[in-house]
Write an enzyme that holds these catalytic residues in place. Structure first.
Site, PDB file in Angstrom:
ATOM      1  N   ASP A 284       0.819  -1.208   0.000  1.00  0.00           N
ATOM      2  CA  ASP A 284       0.000   0.000   0.000  1.00  0.00           C
ATOM      3  C   ASP A 284       0.856   1.262   0.000  1.00  0.00           C
ATOM      4  OD1 ASP A 284      -2.701   1.188   0.460  1.00  0.00           O
ATOM      5  OD2 ASP A 284      -1.745   1.925   2.280  1.00  0.00           O
ATOM      6  N   GLU A 326       0.879  -0.253  -5.171  1.00  0.00           N
ATOM      7  CA  GLU A 326      -0.228   0.704  -5.192  1.00  0.00           C
ATOM      8  C   GLU A 326       0.414   2.084  -5.172  1.00  0.00           C
ATOM      9  OE1 GLU A 326      -3.394   3.404  -3.695  1.00  0.00           O
ATOM     10  OE2 GLU A 326      -1.768   2.757  -2.410  1.00  0.00           O
TER      11      GLU A 326
END
Ligand code: GLC
Ligand code: GLC
Length: 650
Positions: A284, A326
């Site tokens: 992330d 991401e």
């Protein structure tokens, strides 16, 4: 760095390994460590070489890798070996992904089992289960504020439940994607709590400062991620009596990767989840991993070094595990997350194709493909052994991160065009039927992003309200067209839960004190299984969308040219509504497939002579692989229906 230095260090490390570890069969571990050690050592040295305790930290790092190798289940080790032999396995057109919240989709991890048939019916074989780790009860950013990186939140189940599910997925040949939130922790994480109690060691896990001197310097060049709800990048912590860097929400503390202990903790956590069956780990917010005064603190070179190091370490212990980056950043920056200055992917093998996603939304709003064509032309070819995650919607907002030069070259003014898109998708633009919600409005910069479910953004909500059959048809066509685009472009299509049955916006978040300020919750509903059941009733909205996506995925799997081997050529034709590209492979059936999409609401015509180089117009007829129909090209033109698409076999 001399190779001798790294070799002698490696010797030292191996001699020093815990005897418990050393008595295991470590053959494969040793081979991989030997092969990767030079790279690991030099990356670690670039990041931490100036520290007194550098060698000690290297020892610790390898000890963690060895420990996790020893606990890696035999079954997964076999899988590693098989994947090493077939290392391009994930570039296959056979993969089709689906992202979901475990609770909203199936109540719990246990509940997931009975929903797997549904996913397989759609054609899905890769499942991203959004964050399931223990987090604070109230605001936790949809699970992206983690309190314990090794504990599953009780409301989803237990670690055993996950193990059972991952075994079940393996037996069904389905892949599991799990998140590791590498950039920050919740302010209730043990490290943050210790830091708040004044523990210096743990204060050094974060960026904390006694006064505003350094935070103010940082702020001069740092943009804001959530300007309306979490302005600024630092939060005063009363208990600690210090400022702490919080780039996202004020309860998400940024980890400080200048500290090697943070890196080692995180690699341990990544390998822990790899050992619990994650085939793919979604890292992330990777663009934010390194902060430097005087920089935007995004996409820094050191962030790439950290990812390369994570990859190299993972390749030693759990080489079958892939990483998804991401990184929702500018097109030229996204591409670097496959690996900077490399030929083969060496950071993350997979990255969200945020560029394509946003460009597709531009084409829907403008009904033209000017910016889509232009924007893709400036997207560099990606590395070998790397693939995109192509998506239409996800749990986050849609950012309009186009390159200003591309917007200008398409004949628009950047600011006015972005304004138009936000107005269009929030329904403020006259004639727009979209019902999205603005997100992240920044009065200082005038920027804004867009929330909303695919169906609502595509006008389905308005159309149903007006009971307007033609408008319903238009929105269904838009939804199907967009899915055809992510299935044929090259990369893994990732379908967002609910989109394959036309799920509308869910406004119940407005009544929840922990959610109402964040419009992304409008597109994070509980899946309505009664609605899903209507997929089997011919003629319903659900049926039309579901069966089309089902077909898109089934046909995609039959087309080897849709595997992602950087085998795509985009054609710009004189018709501004069409998006046309060729996919090809040297082998077998369906070796050349021409994709043509019409983003306009009226039929459009392609002058086939413009495609001279593919020799299409020499055929008298051509087969559309999606519909199975044969189309006539006798008059040198091809009609593409409103919001329609073809996958033409050449
Ligand atoms: C990622 C997630 C997003 C979250 C952010 C902070 O971008 O996708 O939902 O808000 O990270 O963790
Ligand atoms: C920004 C960040 C991304 C995050 C998103 C959340 O786009 O780059 O990481 O997920 O904001 O809205």
């Amino acid at each position: 760095m001399y190779e001798q230095v790294s070799h002698s260090l490696l010797n030292d490390i191996l001699i020093g390994l815990d005897p418990k570890v050393g008595c295991e069969d470590l053959k494969h571990f040793y081979i991989r460590l030997g092969a990767n050690f030079y790279a690991i050592h030099s990356l670690f040295h670039q990041l931490y070489g100036d520290r007194q305790d550098f060698r000690l930290q290297m020892h610790k790092l390898v000890a963690v890798m060895a420990k996790q190798y020893v606990s890696r289940p035999q079954e997964l080790r076999h899988r590693d070996l098989a994947r090493e032999k077939d290392h391009n396995w994930f570039l296959s057109q056979k993969l089709a992904g689906y992202a979901l919240y475990c609770q909203e989709f199936a109540q719990s991890l246990k509940g997931m089992h009975e929903k797997l048939d549904y996913l397989q019916e759609l054609g899905i074989n890769l499942i991203h289960i959004m964050p399931i780790l223990d987090g604070p009860k109230g605001r936790n950013d949809g699970g992206y504020a983690v309190r314990d990186f090794r504990k599953i939140d009780e409301k989803y189940g237990t670690l055993e439940d996950l193990d059972t599910l991952s075994a079940e997925l393996r037996s069904r040949d389905m892949l599991l994607v799990l998140d590791v939130v590498v950039n920050h922790t919740s302010d209730e994480h043990e490290w943050a709590l210790k830091a708040q109690q004044g523990n210096k060691k743990y204060q050094e896990y974060y960026y904390t400062y006694p006064d505003r001197k350094i935070p103010d310097l940082f702020e001069q060049t740092m943009p804001e991620v959530f300007p309306d709800t979490a302005p600024g990048n630092f939060t005063w912590n009363e208990k600690m009596g210090r400022w702490v860097m919080t780039v996202f929400n004020n309860f998400q503390w940024d980890l400080n990767y200048r500290n090697p202990s943070v890196f080692i903790e995180m690699i341990d956590i990544i390998l822990f989840w790899a050992n619990h069956g994650a085939d793919v780990i979604r890292l992330d917010a990777v663009a934010f991993l390194w902060k430097k005064i005087g920089s935007p603190c995004q996409n820094e070179r050191e962030a790439h070094l950290i990812l390369q190091l994570m990859k190299d370490c993972c390749q030693v212990t759990a080489p079958g595990t892939l990483f998804i980056a991401e990184a929702i950043v500018a097109p030229l920056e996204i591409i670097k997350y496959f690996g900077e200055d490399a030929v083969n992917a060496k950071e993350c093998e997979i990255a969200y194709n945020a560029t394509y996603m946003a460009l597709l939304w531009d084409a829907v709003a403008t009904k033209k493909t000017l910016l889509l064509n232009r924007g893709l032309r400036s997207l560099p070819t990606k590395l070998d052994g790397a693939t995109w995650l192509n998506y239409v919607r996800c749990h986050d907002d849609i950012g309009l991160g186009f390159d200003d030069n591309d917007i200008r070259a398409s004949g628009y003014d950047p600011q006015a065009h972005r304004r138009f898109l936000v107005d269009y998708y929030t329904g403020a633009y006259q004639g727009s039927t979209a019902t999205g919600v603005a997100f992240g409005v920044n009065p200082k910069t005038g920027d804004a992003r867009i929330s909303g479910s695919l169906a609502s953004l595509a006008g389905l909500e308005t159309a149903l309200l007006r009971n307007d059959a033609q408008a319903i048809d238009t929105s269904i066509r838009t939804i199907i067209l967009l899915h055809s685009m992510i299935a044929s472009f090259g990369g893994i299509p990732l379908i967002y839960y609910g989109d394959s049955i036309g799920t509308l916006n869910d406004n119940t978040y407005l009544d929840d004190e922990n959610k109402h300020h964040d419009s992304r919750w409008v597109h994070r509903p509980s899946l309505d299984w009664n609605k899903a059941a209507r997929r089997h009733e011919p003629g319903t909205v659900e049926n039309r969308i579901f069966t089309a996506i089902q077909r898109i995925l089934a046909v995609r799997k039959q087309i080897p040219a849709f595997a992602d081997l950087n085998n795509r050529e985009i054609f710009e034709t004189s018709n501004p509504h069409l998006f046309t590209f060729l996919r090809f492979t040297s082998q077998g059936m369906h070796s050349r497939v021409l994709v043509i999409a019409n983003f306009d609401a009226s039929p459009q015509y392609m002058n086939l002579r413009e495609l001279d180089s593919v020799n299409l117009f020499r055929h008298v007829e051509v087969k559309d692989l999606y519909s199975g129909e044969t189309l006539s090209t006798k008059h040198g033109t091809l009609e593409i229906p409103p919001l329609g698409f073809y996958w033409l076999q050449l």
